[in-house]
Motif scaffolding. Sequence first.
Motif: not given
Length: 126
Positions: A105-126
């Motif tokens: 791993c050389y960084g956290l830039g999105t362009a460095e990553y070629n494959y992605w999942g569908q995502g999962t929602q995280v909601t934090v309430s105050s």
Amino acid sequence: QVQLVESGGGSVQAGGSLRLSCAASKYTYSSNCMGWFRQASGKEREGVAAIYTGGGSTLYADSVKGRFTISQDNAKNTVYLQMNRLKPEDTAMYYCAAVGLPSDCYGLGTAEYNYWGQGTQVTVSS
């Protein structure tokens, strides 16, 4: 076939914890850089943390250092993101990603990553 499947999102109050999981195919997981990203409504996607599954080295965004921990389970080809002391500003869709080639791993830039999942929602309430 590259497949990344996230799970573990949900709603929690500020100060609470959640653990996200990303299950990958063996080929995708082995000696690869896998990361977690998030995208809040109206904002750009940003890197949160990454781990090199071949050796365990990790990267973190400054905003989550000391609160989030990325880890791996080689037996399950799974990467986790343990999120503690959650804040409302952590609310976002969280995505698992993989570079897809044998790579540290050389960084956290999105362009460095070629494959992605569908995502999962995280909601934090105050």
